[in-house]
Every structure is written in C-alpha cells, then in structure tokens.
Design a protein around this motif. Structure first.
Motif: not given
Length: 401
Positions: A313-329
């Motif tokens: 889940q931590q890995i999945y959360l990191d992936e979601l965070s990366d995706r969110l950061n990329r989406a926000m950027k």
C-alpha cells in the motif's frame, strides 16, 4: 418324573469324545492276523485284525498307505499296526485308524515299547503338568546326537540362519547300538549340569531297531530328572519314541527341534530393517508433503501479511503521490502558460504598450482625454510617452470628420 433321552448321534458323539481323549488309544500299536483285506478303488485299505480272542475293524487311508506300508497287505499275515482307535459315528462302531503297518518279525520290540510306555505313563513321566517351558531367547543350546551325520549338520545350518549368536554345545553320543541309551542319558546329564538354556536330543529317522536307544527307560528317566527343558527330535514325523513322550516338547525331526529351540532372530532383524527403511521412506514422503504445505502457507502468509500489505500500500501510495504531483504540475504548467498568454494579451491591450512605438496619450488633470470636446484652447495638458511626461498648453483645437 420322565428321564431325559438322547439321540443315537448324541450317544455316538459322546463315546467318540471319550475315546478321542484317551491317551493310550490316541497312539497305539496293535498286532494280529490280517483278515477281510480289501483294497478300495479310492486307495484306502479296509481289513480286520484278529487273534484267538476277537477282532477289530481297521482302515488305512490312502495318504498313509504310501508312506506307512512297504509291502502288499494280504489275509493271513501277522502284522503290527500303529495308529489310533476311534469311533465311526455313522455305524456306531469303533475301529483302528492305521498309520503304519509292519510285519510281525519285530513284534516283540513293539510289545516291549508298549509295555514300557504304559509303565512310564502310570509313573507320571508323560504328564503335561511337569513339562517345562522352552526359553524364548536362549543363549546356549546343548545337543545330544551323533558327531557325524545329517542331524547335527542340519541343526548347525538352521541355527546359523535363524540366530548365529546362539552358542551350540554338542555332546557326541552314540545314537544306535549297544550302550547308546546310556550314552544319550549321560549326555543329557552333562549338558544339564553345564547350565545350558535348552537341550536337543535326536537323530535321523529309521526303523524301530534304529530308534530303539530313544525307547529305553534310562533315557526317559534322564529327561525326567533334568532341570533343563528338553526337545526331542527323533525320527520322522510318523515315528514316536519314549523320549518324545517324556520330553518337554516333541519335534518331528532334528531340524524341527532346532527351529523350536532357536527363534528366528535374523528374520526379525531383517524385518525390522525393512520396516525401518519403509518407515524412513514414508517419513521422507510425509515430511516432503508437510514442507510443501509449509511453503504454500508461507507464500499465502506473505500475501496476507499486514507488513507486506502495508508495504504494498505504501508503494501504491507513493505511486499515487507521484501521479498527483505530475497531474498538479501538468495542471500548474497549463495554467501558468494560460496566464502568460493572457498577460501577453493584456499587455498587448495596455495603453502603455502602445507608447513604445511613438504613441502616447493625453491627460487633463489626470484624466485621459478621449475627444477634442474635452479640451479647449489654452488648457494645460499632459502628454505621456513610454519614457516620460510632456507638460504643454493647447494653442488650438481642430475637429475632423
């Protein structure tokens, strides 16, 4: 009161049981003259034995006729029959069931044999209550037999095969001829005093004369007085001697006596070894099956392990965070680009942007002038250009179409 009545079959059965339980009638020698002899087509021989006092019916079955009769039985012959007396229930008559027939050339030996057997029986030498048990696992076994011959060789071979750790002690005795009985009795006494666990006495089969040493009273009393259990293995299966009756255990042959005296330890050892191998094989198979189950359980546990799931889940959360950061950027970049475009458009629409190319705009008391109607002659106005202000006075106002 009426007395109970019995059927003929019940009476015959009762008498049969009485005769069957009689010790002497179960193994008896009877001599007489053969009469009414008939060879049946089945191979059985039916005849009568008679003397001056009476007669008795006799039958010799086919199986015994092959081994127990070595001449053609005929009427008038004087014979000695060895067998047992029992009742034939269907006809209600008793008869002699014969196992062996000899011509009465040696009848006096059989008579001596029967007389001695009866005498020793009455003196209690054959009682079952005095029979000593044979040790289950002997360490030393004494043997009274001839030093040469098949008997001792068979005993050695069988003992080696069944339990090579048992010590065999041979007393080389005469087993036939003058002085044989005394020698056998002395051998029993010697081995008994040596403290062996079991004593075997015997020899190979033969005629009644050959086996007579084992029919002597001195041998029977030596067996009776011995403290050591004794197994008698004299003669073949159909031969019975006085020693057989007096011994603690009777075996049909010396080889059988050895088998009775020495347990088959080697077969047990081999059986234990084979069972151990089989158990080892089964244990390995079962252990492999349990190991496979354990590995499957470990894999399943790893899948269901909270730490493992938390890590996933931590890995999945990191992936979601990366995706969110990329989406926000990406969204930020799009808005930034749009702002820049709007700023450029706004700048393009700004009056000050026009001033760079020689343009300017007019203010009157800080208010932009948009028409000549707002200005009159001699008004004080300010002209703003891109790099400063020009203060001037209106000298003339002209209106154009």
């Amino acid at each position: 009161m009426a007395k109970k009545s019995y059927t003929v079959g019940q009476v015959n059965g009762y008498i049969k049981n009485l005769i069957s339980s009689d010790y002497l009638l179960g193994d008896i020698y009877v001599k007489g003259e053969v009469s009414n002899c008939k060879y049946h087509s089945s191979g059985h021989i039916y005849f009568s034995l008679k003397d001056e006092t009476g007669s008795i019916m006799a039958v010799m079955f086919k199986s015994y006729a092959y081994s127990g009769l070595d001449f053609k039985l005929e009427n008038g012959q004087q014979v000695v029959c060895h067998g047992s007396v029992n009742i034939y229930e269907r006809d209600g008559r008793y008869q002699l069931y014969v196992k062996e027939i000899k011509l009465d050339g040696i009848g006096n030996l059989y008579e001596r044999y029967e007389q001695l057997k009866q005498k020793l029986y009455e003196q209690g030498l054959f009682e079952f209550d005095i029979k000593k048990p044979i040790p289950a696992y002997p360490k030393r076994v004494g043997i009274v037999t001839a030093q040469t011959g098949a008997a001792i060789q068979d005993i050695r071979n069988i003992a080696k095969r069944r339990n090579p750790y048992v010590q065999l002690i041979l007393y080389p005795a005469k087993v036939q001829g003058d002085g044989a009985a005394e020698d056998i009795a002395h051998g029993i006494e010697v081995l008994d005093n040596m403290g062996v666990d079991t004593i075997i006495i015997g020899r190979g089969g033969g005629s009644i004369e050959d086996l007579w040493a084992f029919n002597e009273e001195v041998v029977a009393w030596a067996i009776y007085h011995a403290k050591t259990p004794i197994i008698s293995g004299t003669g073949h299966e159909i031969d019975n001697t006085i020693a057989d009756y007096a011994a603690d255990l009777r075996a049909p042959t010396p080889s059988a006596a050895c088998e009775q005296a020495i347990p088959d330890v080697m077969s047990t050892v081999h059986q234990v070894i084979n069972q151990g191998r089989q158990m080892d094989y089964l244990m390995k198979r079962r252990l492999a099956a349990y190991q496979e189950k354990l590995q499957a359980a470990e894999r399943h546990l790893r899948i269901l392990n909270p730490k493992q799931r938390l890590a996933q889940q931590q890995i999945y959360l990191d992936e979601l965070s990366d995706r969110l950061n990329r989406a926000m950027k990406n969204k930020y970049d799009r808005y930034e680009h749009r702002v820049m475009l709007l700023a450029e458009r706004l700048h393009g629409l700004s009056p000050s942007a026009k001033l760079i190319n020689g343009f300017g705009y007019i203010e009157k008391t800080g208010t932009p002038v948009t028409t000549i109607k707002e200005i009159e002659k001699d008004d004080h106005i300010t002209i703003r250009v891109h790099d400063g202000l020009i203060e001037t006075r209106v000298t003339d106002v002209k209106e154009e179409d």
